[in-house]
Design a protein around this motif. Structure first.
Motif, PDB file in Angstrom:
ATOM      1  N   GLU A  78       0.734  -1.351   0.060  1.00 52.64           N
ATOM      2  CA  GLU A  78       0.024   0.106   0.003  1.00 52.64           C
ATOM      3  C   GLU A  78       0.903   1.340  -0.008  1.00 52.64           C
ATOM      4  O   GLU A  78       0.477   2.071  -0.761  1.00 52.64           O
ATOM      5  CB  GLU A  78      -0.825   0.064   1.210  1.00 52.64           C
ATOM      6  CG  GLU A  78      -1.930  -0.924   1.103  1.00 52.64           C
ATOM      7  CD  GLU A  78      -2.814  -1.110   2.555  1.00 52.64           C
ATOM      8  OE1 GLU A  78      -2.353  -0.544   3.486  1.00 52.64           O
ATOM      9  OE2 GLU A  78      -3.752  -1.924   2.422  1.00 52.64           O
ATOM     10  N   THR A  79       1.880   1.186   0.840  1.00 52.12           N
ATOM     11  CA  THR A  79       2.696   2.510   0.791  1.00 52.12           C
ATOM     12  C   THR A  79       3.461   2.682  -0.394  1.00 52.12           C
ATOM     13  O   THR A  79       3.804   3.758  -0.946  1.00 52.12           O
ATOM     14  CB  THR A  79       3.790   2.315   2.209  1.00 52.12           C
ATOM     15  OG1 THR A  79       3.060   2.028   3.188  1.00 52.12           O
ATOM     16  CG2 THR A  79       4.584   3.372   2.154  1.00 52.12           C
ATOM     17  N   VAL A  80       4.178   1.567  -0.981  1.00 51.58           N
ATOM     18  CA  VAL A  80       4.538   1.739  -2.375  1.00 51.58           C
ATOM     19  C   VAL A  80       3.773   2.357  -3.343  1.00 51.58           C
ATOM     20  O   VAL A  80       4.126   3.415  -4.129  1.00 51.58           O
ATOM     21  CB  VAL A  80       4.905   0.325  -3.121  1.00 51.58           C
ATOM     22  CG1 VAL A  80       5.458   0.579  -4.371  1.00 51.58           C
ATOM     23  CG2 VAL A  80       6.152  -0.139  -2.314  1.00 51.58           C
ATOM     24  N   GLY A  81       2.533   2.025  -3.419  1.00 55.49           N
ATOM     25  CA  GLY A  81       1.498   2.675  -4.124  1.00 55.49           C
ATOM     26  C   GLY A  81       1.116   4.274  -3.773  1.00 55.49           C
ATOM     27  O   GLY A  81       0.582   4.837  -4.751  1.00 55.49           O
ATOM     28  N   GLN A  82       1.318   4.654  -2.600  1.00 59.96           N
ATOM     29  CA  GLN A  82       1.079   5.979  -2.360  1.00 59.96           C
ATOM     30  C   GLN A  82       2.314   6.769  -2.642  1.00 59.96           C
ATOM     31  O   GLN A  82       2.212   8.183  -2.094  1.00 59.96           O
ATOM     32  CB  GLN A  82       0.638   5.881  -0.982  1.00 59.96           C
ATOM     33  CG  GLN A  82      -0.489   5.334  -0.815  1.00 59.96           C
ATOM     34  CD  GLN A  82      -0.926   4.818   0.747  1.00 59.96           C
ATOM     35  OE1 GLN A  82      -0.266   5.253   1.814  1.00 59.96           O
ATOM     36  NE2 GLN A  82      -2.011   4.147   1.098  1.00 59.96           N
ATOM     37  N   THR A  83       3.353   6.210  -2.560  1.00 62.51           N
ATOM     38  CA  THR A  83       4.867   7.195  -2.835  1.00 62.51           C
ATOM     39  C   THR A  83       4.769   7.551  -4.280  1.00 62.51           C
ATOM     40  O   THR A  83       5.203   7.033  -5.121  1.00 62.51           O
ATOM     41  CB  THR A  83       5.831   6.268  -2.661  1.00 62.51           C
ATOM     42  OG1 THR A  83       5.823   5.816  -1.097  1.00 62.51           O
ATOM     43  CG2 THR A  83       7.205   7.050  -2.518  1.00 62.51           C
ATOM     44  N   ALA A  84       5.002   8.793  -4.276  1.00 65.92           N
ATOM     45  CA  ALA A  84       5.124   9.812  -5.731  1.00 65.92           C
ATOM     46  C   ALA A  84       6.712   9.903  -6.089  1.00 65.92           C
ATOM     47  O   ALA A  84       6.893   9.854  -7.140  1.00 65.92           O
ATOM     48  CB  ALA A  84       4.326  10.946  -5.724  1.00 65.92           C
ATOM     49  N   ASP A  85       7.422   9.877  -4.993  1.00 65.75           N
ATOM     50  CA  ASP A  85       8.933  10.298  -5.615  1.00 65.75           C
ATOM     51  C   ASP A  85       9.474   8.799  -6.192  1.00 65.75           C
ATOM     52  O   ASP A  85       9.375   8.039  -5.582  1.00 65.75           O
ATOM     53  CB  ASP A  85       9.722  10.690  -4.235  1.00 65.75           C
ATOM     54  CG  ASP A  85      11.140  11.068  -4.646  1.00 65.75           C
ATOM     55  OD1 ASP A  85      11.802   9.929  -4.793  1.00 65.75           O
ATOM     56  OD2 ASP A  85      11.490  12.135  -4.765  1.00 65.75           O
ATOM     57  N   PRO A  86       9.850   8.677  -7.302  1.00 65.91           N
ATOM     58  CA  PRO A  86      10.283   7.622  -7.867  1.00 65.91           C
ATOM     59  C   PRO A  86      11.530   7.030  -7.102  1.00 65.91           C
ATOM     60  O   PRO A  86      11.306   5.844  -7.208  1.00 65.91           O
ATOM     61  CB  PRO A  86      10.796   8.246  -9.472  1.00 65.91           C
ATOM     62  CG  PRO A  86      11.027   9.744  -9.419  1.00 65.91           C
ATOM     63  CD  PRO A  86       9.904  10.278  -8.270  1.00 65.91           C
ATOM     64  N   TYR A  87      12.366   7.737  -6.641  1.00 65.84           N
ATOM     65  CA  TYR A  87      13.602   7.323  -5.880  1.00 65.84           C
ATOM     66  C   TYR A  87      13.233   6.401  -4.840  1.00 65.84           C
ATOM     67  O   TYR A  87      13.458   5.324  -4.345  1.00 65.84           O
ATOM     68  CB  TYR A  87      14.575   8.219  -5.593  1.00 65.84           C
ATOM     69  CG  TYR A  87      15.793   7.714  -5.164  1.00 65.84           C
ATOM     70  CD1 TYR A  87      16.566   6.636  -5.487  1.00 65.84           C
ATOM     71  CD2 TYR A  87      16.109   8.208  -3.749  1.00 65.84           C
ATOM     72  CE1 TYR A  87      17.743   6.212  -4.762  1.00 65.84           C
ATOM     73  CE2 TYR A  87      17.131   7.739  -2.982  1.00 65.84           C
ATOM     74  CZ  TYR A  87      18.100   6.755  -3.342  1.00 65.84           C
ATOM     75  OH  TYR A  87      18.972   6.241  -2.898  1.00 65.84           O
TER      76      TYR A  87
END
Length: 288
Positions: free
Chosen positions: A250-259
């Motif tokens: 879920e957190t991966v899907g909510q993270t906008a920064d690509p790095y």
């Protein structure tokens, strides 16, 4: 701070690999002599600064999966990519010298998970072929290469070679599982108690267990937890792992920064691989 962690991990992989290669090239055993003699080991296994090659293998496996997942999920500058690739190659070489089959499998699963996350499915076949080519290349050019190759093949012949001479390590794992299941049947709800397995093993030891093997640890987490903690313990453990994986996804899907997203994917793949490694070594509680 994140960059510093990544750089430090890459540097640690290079240092660990250098130590591993130096140990195996010296042709010395880095396990207690009594254990080496008992199991009939015919090749040294690098342990780095750890007491056990499986523990060292877990350390290097985490580095391999983390660095690979970063590389396939984020576009780095050229010098950064070269540095990470060099660290990845070094960690892979070090991992091979540990002869840790469970961590070889764990690394493979983590690599596949990273490629699935990166949606680079077309590369899965090439990575697999490259891995097999590397194994056969190692067989021809590296000291104790035949032992490395046989160790790799034994992953796929664990059941068919069960009980055969020279396969004491794999057979012992299955015997430990049998003993663990029998302990669980006698203590199904709460188990026999934390760290009870090595104390009770002699009473549950299968009659065909190789008596010259001194180890009394199960090396298989599921069997170990069932025996010691019963259904309550293993249910709680599975729930914790599932919650961590679900929250991570879920957190991966909510993270906008690509790095940062790539770092989170790498950590998630490491966590998944670590569960595989832990399942075959039970390293958090024992693993002599």
């Amino acid at each position: 701070a994140v960059n510093l962690v990544v750089i430090s991990m890459a540097a640690a992989m290079i240092g660990g690999a250098i130590l591993a290669v130096a140990q195996i090239m010296s042709e010395k055993f880095y396990l207690p002599a009594s254990f080496v003699i008992a199991v009939g080991a015919n090749a040294p296994r690098a342990t780095g600064t750890f007491h056990n090659p499986n523990t060292f293998g877990t350390f290097l496996m985490c580095g391999v999966v983390f660095l690979f997942a970063l590389l396939v999920n984020h576009r780095f500058r050229k010098w950064q990519a070269v540095y990470l690739l060099a660290s990845l190659a070094a960690a892979g070489a070090g991992l091979i010298t540990t002869f840790s089959r469970s961590n070889w499998v764990a690394a493979a699963i983590g690599i596949v998970a990273a490629m699935i996350y990166a949606r680079k499915f077309r590369y899965l076949l090439w990575v697999g072929l490259g891995g097999f080519a590397a194994i056969f290349a190692v067989k021809e050019f590296v000291p104790f290469a035949d032992h490395i190759f046989q160790r790799f093949v034994s992953i796929f012949t664990l059941l068919t070679d069960f009980g055969d001479a020279g396969r004491e390590s794999g057979s012992a794992r299955l015997y430990f599982i049998i003993a663990g299941l029998e302990m669980w049947l006698d203590h199904p709800i709460l188990g026999a108690g934390w760290r009870a397995f090595p104390l009770l093993f002699d009473a549950y030891k299968p009659v065909d267990f190789p008596m010259w093997v001194p180890t009394k640890e199960s090396h298989t987490l599921a069997a170990n937890m069932l025996a010691e903690l019963g259904l309550v313990g293993i249910t709680a453990s599975v729930w914790i792992v599932w919650r961590v994986l679900r929250r991570g996804i879920e957190t991966v899907g909510q993270t906008a920064d690509p790095y940062l997203r790539a770092v989170l994917i790498a950590l998630l793949c490491v966590f998944l691989s670590f569960q595989v490694s832990l399942s075959a070594t039970a390293d958090f509680s024992n693993n002599f």
